[in-house]
Design a protein around this motif. Structure first.
Motif, PDB file in Angstrom:
ATOM      1  N   VAL A  83      -5.826   6.708  -0.070  1.00 56.75           N
ATOM      2  CA  VAL A  83      -4.856   6.779   1.192  1.00 56.75           C
ATOM      3  C   VAL A  83      -4.786   7.938   1.588  1.00 56.75           C
ATOM      4  N   ALA A 101       4.265   3.838   5.530  1.00 56.91           N
ATOM      5  CA  ALA A 101       3.094   3.289   6.269  1.00 56.91           C
ATOM      6  C   ALA A 101       2.957   3.989   7.279  1.00 56.91           C
ATOM      7  N   VAL A 104       0.674   6.890   7.095  1.00 55.96           N
ATOM      8  CA  VAL A 104      -0.689   6.745   6.670  1.00 55.96           C
ATOM      9  C   VAL A 104      -2.001   6.795   7.625  1.00 55.96           C
ATOM     10  N   ILE A 107      -7.112   4.602   5.012  1.00 57.61           N
ATOM     11  CA  ILE A 107      -6.969   3.765   3.739  1.00 57.61           C
ATOM     12  C   ILE A 107      -8.341   3.253   3.691  1.00 57.61           C
ATOM     13  N   LEU A 132      -0.544   0.769  -4.480  1.00 56.28           N
ATOM     14  CA  LEU A 132      -0.623   0.180  -3.104  1.00 56.28           C
ATOM     15  C   LEU A 132       0.080  -1.011  -3.360  1.00 56.28           C
ATOM     16  N   PHE A 134       1.156  -2.881   0.200  1.00 58.21           N
ATOM     17  CA  PHE A 134       0.431  -3.787   0.911  1.00 58.21           C
ATOM     18  C   PHE A 134      -0.980  -3.616   0.779  1.00 58.21           C
ATOM     19  N   GLU A 138      -2.437  -4.836   6.381  1.00 61.21           N
ATOM     20  CA  GLU A 138      -0.717  -4.969   6.617  1.00 61.21           C
ATOM     21  C   GLU A 138      -0.039  -3.658   6.758  1.00 61.21           C
ATOM     22  N   ILE A 139      -0.915  -2.564   6.192  1.00 61.32           N
ATOM     23  CA  ILE A 139      -0.390  -1.162   6.382  1.00 61.32           C
ATOM     24  C   ILE A 139      -0.506  -0.747   7.581  1.00 61.32           C
ATOM     25  N   ALA A 147       4.117   2.065   1.775  1.00 63.08           N
ATOM     26  CA  ALA A 147       2.991   1.742   1.602  1.00 63.08           C
ATOM     27  C   ALA A 147       2.320   2.193   0.146  1.00 63.08           C
TER      28      ALA A 147
END
Length: 157
Positions: A83, A101, A104, A107, A132, A134, A138-139, A147
């Motif tokens: 990530v 999130a 990020v 990923i 992780l 999600f 989704e992230i 996240a």
């Protein structure tokens, strides 16, 4: 077969299942030591005093220490198991704080919610290890919220 050999075989199989075939030999070389529970089950694995991984009692999955995260980071090339967070989040994540999130940048799309991951900077510097929360999809669609539940950061005392 001795108890140490049985434990080593067991954790190697766990790593192969969780991270992919061949990871068990990379994560757990000959000579690792074990901390056992009262019922003589493997709870933690160490290599030369460095914590590699812990076996979760509830489901038998491995959670990584920083030594295990370094091994995972070196074994898999980018973007696998990673990530990537922005530079604003680097000092916080390195101290063991949650990766959010909105920070990020990238990923590994093959990851699933609940997977063990390494959190890295844009330059692929290892910052932390965690779970992780999600899925990558989704992230990508979230603009707030956690996240990665960071377990251990590289600068954590």
């Amino acid at each position: 077969m001795t108890d140490i050999d049985k434990n080593l075989k067991r954790v190697r199989i766990m790593a192969d299942f969780q991270f992919g075939k061949g990871c068990g030999d990379v994560f757990f070389p000959e000579g690792v030591s074990f901390r056992l529970s009262k019922t003589k089950r493997v709870r933690q694995v160490f290599n030369e005093g460095e914590h590699i991984a812990t076996v979760r009692a509830k489901d038998g999955m491995l959670t990584l220490g920083m030594e295990g995260a370094r091994t995972l980071h070196e074994y898999f090339s980018s973007p696998a198991r990673r990530v990537v967070v922005c530079e604003d989040a680097v000092p916080f994540v390195a101290k063991g704080k949650t990766a959010f999130a909105k920070h990020v940048l990238a990923i590994d799309p093959e990851l699933r919610a609940g997977d063990e991951v390494v959190v890295v900077s844009e330059s692929d510097e290892l910052l932390a290890t965690g779970q992780l929360i999600f899925s990558p999809f989704e992230i990508g669609s979230l603009d707030k919220g956690a996240a990665v539940d960071v377990r251990r950061g590289k600068d954590q005392s």
